[in-house]
Design a protein around this motif. Structure first.
Motif, PDB file in Angstrom:
ATOM      1  N   GLY A  43      33.491  47.625 -61.123  1.00 52.01           N
ATOM      2  CA  GLY A  43      33.637  46.304 -60.521  1.00 52.01           C
ATOM      3  C   GLY A  43      33.189  45.191 -61.437  1.00 52.01           C
ATOM      4  N   THR A 101      35.187  44.466 -64.499  1.00 55.99           N
ATOM      5  CA  THR A 101      36.548  44.093 -64.094  1.00 55.99           C
ATOM      6  C   THR A 101      37.567  45.157 -64.497  1.00 55.99           C
ATOM      7  OG1 THR A 101      37.196  42.799 -66.054  1.00 55.99           O
ATOM      8  CG2 THR A 101      35.917  41.659 -64.363  1.00 55.99           C
ATOM      9  N   GLY A 151      38.333  48.088 -62.418  1.00 61.81           N
ATOM     10  CA  GLY A 151      39.124  48.370 -61.219  1.00 61.81           C
ATOM     11  C   GLY A 151      39.428  49.831 -60.997  1.00 61.81           C
ATOM     12  N   SER A 198      35.093  43.632 -54.537  1.00 60.08           N
ATOM     13  CA  SER A 198      35.973  42.640 -55.161  1.00 60.08           C
ATOM     14  C   SER A 198      35.185  41.467 -55.734  1.00 60.08           C
ATOM     15  CB  SER A 198      37.000  42.128 -54.144  1.00 60.08           C
ATOM     16  OG  SER A 198      37.850  43.166 -53.719  1.00 60.08           O
ATOM     17  N   HIS A 220      34.045  41.792 -59.236  1.00 60.79           N
ATOM     18  CA  HIS A 220      35.045  41.403 -60.247  1.00 60.79           C
ATOM     19  C   HIS A 220      34.887  39.935 -60.625  1.00 60.79           C
ATOM     20  CE1 HIS A 220      37.107  45.111 -60.389  1.00 60.79           C
ATOM     21  NE2 HIS A 220      37.905  44.964 -59.355  1.00 60.79           N
ATOM     22  N   ASN A 236      41.617  39.494 -52.842  1.00 63.87           N
ATOM     23  CA  ASN A 236      42.623  39.596 -53.895  1.00 63.87           C
ATOM     24  C   ASN A 236      42.472  38.491 -54.932  1.00 63.87           C
ATOM     25  OD1 ASN A 236      44.338  41.928 -53.154  1.00 63.87           O
ATOM     26  ND2 ASN A 236      44.693  40.763 -51.291  1.00 63.87           N
ATOM     27  N   SER A 259      39.755  39.515 -57.326  1.00 67.29           N
ATOM     28  CA  SER A 259      40.229  40.538 -58.257  1.00 67.29           C
ATOM     29  C   SER A 259      41.164  39.958 -59.310  1.00 67.29           C
ATOM     30  CB  SER A 259      40.938  41.663 -57.488  1.00 67.29           C
ATOM     31  OG  SER A 259      40.024  42.381 -56.687  1.00 67.29           O
ATOM     32  N   GLY A 318      40.392  42.086 -62.321  1.00 71.30           N
ATOM     33  CA  GLY A 318      39.848  43.397 -61.989  1.00 71.30           C
ATOM     34  C   GLY A 318      40.933  44.314 -61.451  1.00 71.30           C
ATOM     35  N   PHE A 343      40.402  45.929 -57.889  1.00 74.74           N
ATOM     36  CA  PHE A 343      40.030  46.518 -56.603  1.00 74.74           C
ATOM     37  C   PHE A 343      40.833  45.860 -55.487  1.00 74.74           C
ATOM     38  CE2 PHE A 343      35.490  47.828 -57.985  1.00 74.74           C
ATOM     39  CZ  PHE A 343      35.950  49.087 -58.332  1.00 74.74           C
ATOM     40  N   SER A 344      41.362  46.676 -54.607  1.00 77.49           N
ATOM     41  CA  SER A 344      42.108  46.173 -53.461  1.00 77.49           C
ATOM     42  C   SER A 344      41.515  46.767 -52.192  1.00 77.49           C
ATOM     43  CB  SER A 344      43.590  46.558 -53.568  1.00 77.49           C
ATOM     44  OG  SER A 344      44.307  46.169 -52.412  1.00 77.49           O
ATOM     45  N   THR A 404      44.385  43.442 -65.140  1.00 77.35           N
ATOM     46  CA  THR A 404      44.000  43.366 -63.734  1.00 77.35           C
ATOM     47  C   THR A 404      44.096  44.743 -63.086  1.00 77.35           C
ATOM     48  OG1 THR A 404      44.806  41.098 -63.621  1.00 77.35           O
ATOM     49  CG2 THR A 404      44.428  42.215 -61.531  1.00 77.35           C
TER      50      THR A 404
END
Length: 483
Positions: free
Chosen positions: A106, A109, A111, A130, A133, A210, A213, A218, A220-221, A313
């Motif tokens: 995280g 960045t 992910g 998130s 990030h 989002n 991120s 990053g 992460f979702s 990303t």
């Protein structure tokens, strides 16, 4: 080595992290989910340790370059270790190693994730994943420089230790003012992105996550299928554009604000960045057109993935594991190159490729014209031989760590494509690779040992190696300094 000053600055980092944890704590109270104790304990521990360290009063006020590199290396390690506490206390992770892996992924960045079902996580934990990030995107030391005037004397060395690229740009004479301006631009762009995603139809919580991120590049979702889970074309287009924008050097945005349009338009790295993105999108669109319903759908997915990978990303709207070899090869190439220096993106940075290409051209010219005297120059400025040498050294270190890491994780006996791209994705802070670590996979199947190797690669890649390698240099720890 100025130990007291080093640990004092690390203590300040932990106190700032404790303050950042108040945001997911608030989210956990608003949405419920029962994860608020995890943040309360994490805040208490981080604040307590940070305060103890910050109270140290160094007798020696001198802050040398090697001290700054040690601070950068240790700050990111401590930041990640204490940032893993909410994950550990939440009970949703199998081991502390998994918690640390997720935390490092995280803040750097990257992910990459070891989670197989993120949608079961409470809102507070999702927010912290998130938000890490966003914290790591511009850099925790950059934030500390911006908000703490007391460390101003150390700012130049700290900025050099944490910044990406061959040499950090100082957009105004005072380093602290530079940090403030960078963060204001960063914050403003993030807010604009949140608004656009909300207008596109995403819930406010999802828009914020989002945006964090994308801004930190990053990945992460809060959806198991990443951005593809929304099936929202408008949101995909918005994120495609903003991922590209966050891959541009923030010093160029400052130039735009100062109406220095010529500097922005004529920047060599920006032109190469734009060209690589356009060419990659066109080639991949043609190459994958047979896999989708028409050229426009192929263009939609290719443009999103190119912007996502080159900006490091790591979001996905489709499983590019199923793409032809040519398209996957281009994506791997983009993992190596990354975007622009001075952005929130990872990778080697395009400017380094430009420097080495021009250096090679100069050497070739000398073969045919031995009497000629030429120097490497970019944007009308001469690049010193020292920067050319350090750029070459960076490439050597990158591939040396890549091959050693690949050998170490090969103990897990995974296929070569998955193993190699997992290391590349970790070093370049991209996140997804190919094979089992592709956009529909994760890193859960790797052993704890391999996760530690990946964690090292993520931090080393984010800090561009030297601040981490300094920690393993014996003479750095000697008290006596030869000037």
């Amino acid at each position: 080595m100025n130990y007291r000053l080093i640990f004092k600055l690390i203590g300040n980092v932990l106190r700032i992290e404790a303050l950042f944890m108040l945001f997911p704590l608030l989210v956990s109270f608003i949405y419920g989910g029962g994860d608020h104790p995890a943040f309360l304990w994490s805040i208490l521990i981080s604040a307590a340790v940070g305060t103890i360290l910050a109270k140290l009063n160094p007798k020696d006020k001198n802050f040398r370059v090697k001290d700054a590199f040690v601070v950068a290396g240790f700050s990111w390690i401590f930041l990640s270790l204490f940032g893993a506490l909410p994950f550990y206390f939440s009970g949703y992770f199998n081991s502390f190693v998994d918690c640390v892996f997720e935390s490092i992924s995280g803040f750097t960045t990257t992910g990459s994730s070891i989670l197989t079902n993120v949608e079961v996580l409470p809102k507070g934990i999702l927010f912290w994943r998130s938000f890490s990030h966003w914290i790591g995107g511009m850099g925790i030391l950059m934030f500390m420089i911006a908000v703490m005037p007391s460390i101003n004397a150390s700012s130049v060395n700290l900025l050099r230790a944490e910044s990406t690229g061959p040499a950090p740009d100082k957009i105004v004479p005072r380093i602290q003012e530079t940090a403030k301006i960078m963060y204001m631009i960063y914050f403003a762009m993030t807010v604009i992105l949140v608004v656009f995603l909300k207008i596109a139809g995403l819930p406010i919580f999802d828009s914020m996550l989002n945006a964090f991120s994308v801004a930190g590049t990053g990945g992460f979702s809060n959806m198991n299928a990443s951005i593809g889970g929304y099936n929202n074309i408008a949101a995909e287009i918005i994120m495609t554009v903003f991922m590209f924008l966050f891959g541009i050097s923030f010093s160029l945005y400052f130039a735009l604000l100062g109406r220095k349009f010529e500097k922005f338009i004529k920047d060599t790295e920006l032109k190469i960045y734009f060209g690589v993105v356009i060419v990659s999108i066109l080639i991949i669109t043609i190459n994958i057109s047979g896999l989708y319903n028409g050229i426009w759908e192929a263009l939609r997915h290719s443009s999103f993935q190119v912007s996502s990978i080159i900006s490091t990303t790591g979001f996905a709207t489709t499983d590019f594991n199923l793409w032809p070899t040519l398209s996957k090869s281009i994506l791997v190439f983009l993992m190596f190159t990354g975007c622009c220096a001075g952005s929130t993106g990872g990778g080697m940075k395009l400017i380094r490729f430009i420097i080495l290409f021009k250096a090679a051209k100069v050497e070739l010219d000398k073969i045919f014209h031995p009497g000629s005297v030429k120097a490497v120059s970019i944007n009308g400025k001469k690049i010193s031989n020292d920067i050319v040498f350090k750029t070459s050294l960076f490439f050597f270190i990158y591939f040396a760590i890549f091959f050693v890491s690949l050998l170490l994780i090969s103990i897990d006996n995974k296929d070569i494509v998955s193993s190699a791209t997992a290391v590349i994705a970790s070093l370049s802070n991209v996140g997804p690779g190919l094979g089992t670590v592709g956009p529909t996979g994760n890193y859960a199947a790797f052993s704890s040992f391999s996760k530690i190797v990946f964690s090292f690669c993520m931090i080393a890649g984010r800090l561009e190696f030297f601040p981490v390698l300094v920690l393993f240099t014996p003479h750095v720890w000697k008290r006596r300094v030869i000037k």
